[in-house]
Motif scaffolding. Structure first.
Motif, short mmCIF file in Angstrom:
data_model
loop_
_atom_site.label_atom_id
_atom_site.label_comp_id
_atom_site.label_asym_id
_atom_site.label_seq_id
_atom_site.Cartn_x
_atom_site.Cartn_y
_atom_site.Cartn_z
N UNK A 23 9.32 -6.72 11.47
CA UNK A 23 10.22 -6.88 11.15
C UNK A 23 11.94 -7.30 10.52
N UNK A 24 10.90 -7.22 9.11
CA UNK A 24 11.50 -8.40 8.93
C UNK A 24 12.12 -6.59 8.15
N UNK A 25 11.59 -5.79 7.48
CA UNK A 25 11.73 -4.34 6.89
C UNK A 25 10.86 -4.56 5.79
N UNK A 26 9.24 -4.98 5.20
CA UNK A 26 8.30 -4.88 4.62
C UNK A 26 7.34 -3.85 4.97
N UNK A 27 7.10 -3.05 4.25
CA UNK A 27 5.38 -1.71 4.64
C UNK A 27 4.82 -2.41 5.10
N UNK A 28 3.69 -2.02 4.98
CA UNK A 28 2.36 -2.09 5.60
C UNK A 28 1.30 -1.39 4.47
N UNK A 29 0.66 -1.85 3.05
CA UNK A 29 -0.31 -1.34 2.97
C UNK A 29 -1.69 -0.65 3.67
N UNK A 30 -1.51 0.62 3.96
CA UNK A 30 -2.82 0.84 5.02
C UNK A 30 -4.51 0.59 4.30
N UNK A 31 -4.30 0.68 2.99
CA UNK A 31 -5.58 0.60 1.89
C UNK A 31 -6.13 -0.41 2.04
N UNK A 32 -5.17 -1.45 2.47
CA UNK A 32 -5.65 -3.02 2.12
C UNK A 32 -5.51 -3.22 3.20
N UNK A 33 -6.03 -2.68 4.80
CA UNK A 33 -5.42 -3.63 5.87
C UNK A 33 -6.68 -3.19 7.08
N UNK A 34 -7.26 -4.16 7.37
CA UNK A 34 -8.30 -3.23 8.10
C UNK A 34 -8.21 -4.36 9.27
N UNK A 35 -9.32 -4.49 10.08
CA UNK A 35 -9.37 -5.57 11.30
C UNK A 35 -8.57 -7.12 10.93
N UNK A 36 -9.08 -7.26 9.75
CA UNK A 36 -9.61 -8.75 9.44
C UNK A 36 -7.89 -9.18 8.09
N UNK A 37 -7.25 -8.37 7.96
CA UNK A 37 -6.52 -8.79 7.23
C UNK A 37 -5.47 -7.40 7.11
N UNK A 38 -4.21 -7.82 6.62
CA UNK A 38 -3.05 -6.98 7.10
C UNK A 38 -2.48 -7.13 4.98
N UNK A 39 -1.68 -6.17 4.37
CA UNK A 39 -1.87 -5.83 2.47
C UNK A 39 0.12 -6.10 3.58
N UNK A 40 0.77 -7.19 3.32
CA UNK A 40 2.25 -7.08 3.30
C UNK A 40 3.17 -6.82 2.11
N UNK A 41 4.32 -5.61 2.21
CA UNK A 41 4.15 -5.17 0.99
C UNK A 41 5.88 -5.80 1.30
N UNK A 42 6.04 -6.48 0.07
CA UNK A 42 7.43 -6.96 0.34
C UNK A 42 8.23 -6.21 -1.50
#
Length: 147
Positions: A23-42
């Motif tokens: 919602x802030x405009x960041x993307x999520x890196x799917x390569x480093x995202x799973x059920x425990x963590x999300x990689x937010x790309x600023x």
């Protein structure tokens, strides 16, 4: 290779956190995202790792603070204008964040704070180019002399 910055933050609700940061405009890196963590790309050099609290705890022997009760760190991001500061805070509020205190206007610098839904503290600020180049005291002295 340029230095990359990874900021790790705990969350009690991973999906809510992902929705807030996108919602802030960041993307999520799917390569480093799973059920425990999300990689937010600023940006290409700044990432937030949003980790479920129990997963976050596997990386340290220290207790994990509740960000609603205490502040461990506040991360601030410069913006290109006062309007850009207001715009990103408005996005954050619409995405479920809260503003813990009123905007602060120091003349040479304008800043606003935003807590994500877990209480992690973010800051957004605009500082005039002159204050960045000359330093705040010199800039304010010039402004006083010009008034």
């Amino acid at each position: 290779m340029s230095t990359k910055v990874f900021v790790n933050l705990p969350t009690t609700d991973l999906e809510r956190s992902k929705a807030f940061y996108t919602g802030l405009g960041c993307d999520i890196s799917p390569e480093f995202t799973d059920e425990n963590a999300a990689c937010i790309v600023w940006s290409e050099d700044i990432y937030f790792m949003i980790l479920k609290r129990d997963f976050f705890a596997t990386f340290t022997d220290k207790p994990i603070a509740d960000p609603n009760e205490s502040v461990q760190v506040s991360v601030s991001f410069s913006q290109d204008s006062r309007e850009a500061v207001d715009a990103i805070v408005a996005k954050g509020l619409a995405a479920g964040g809260t503003e813990p205190k009123p905007a602060q206007d120091y003349g040479f610098m304008y800043s606003r704070d935003l807590d994500d839904p877990d209480g992690n503290s973010l800051g957004f600020l605009y500082m005039s180019e002159e204050a960045v180049e000359e330093g705040p005291e010199a800039y304010m002295a010039e402004q006083g002399a010009a008034s």
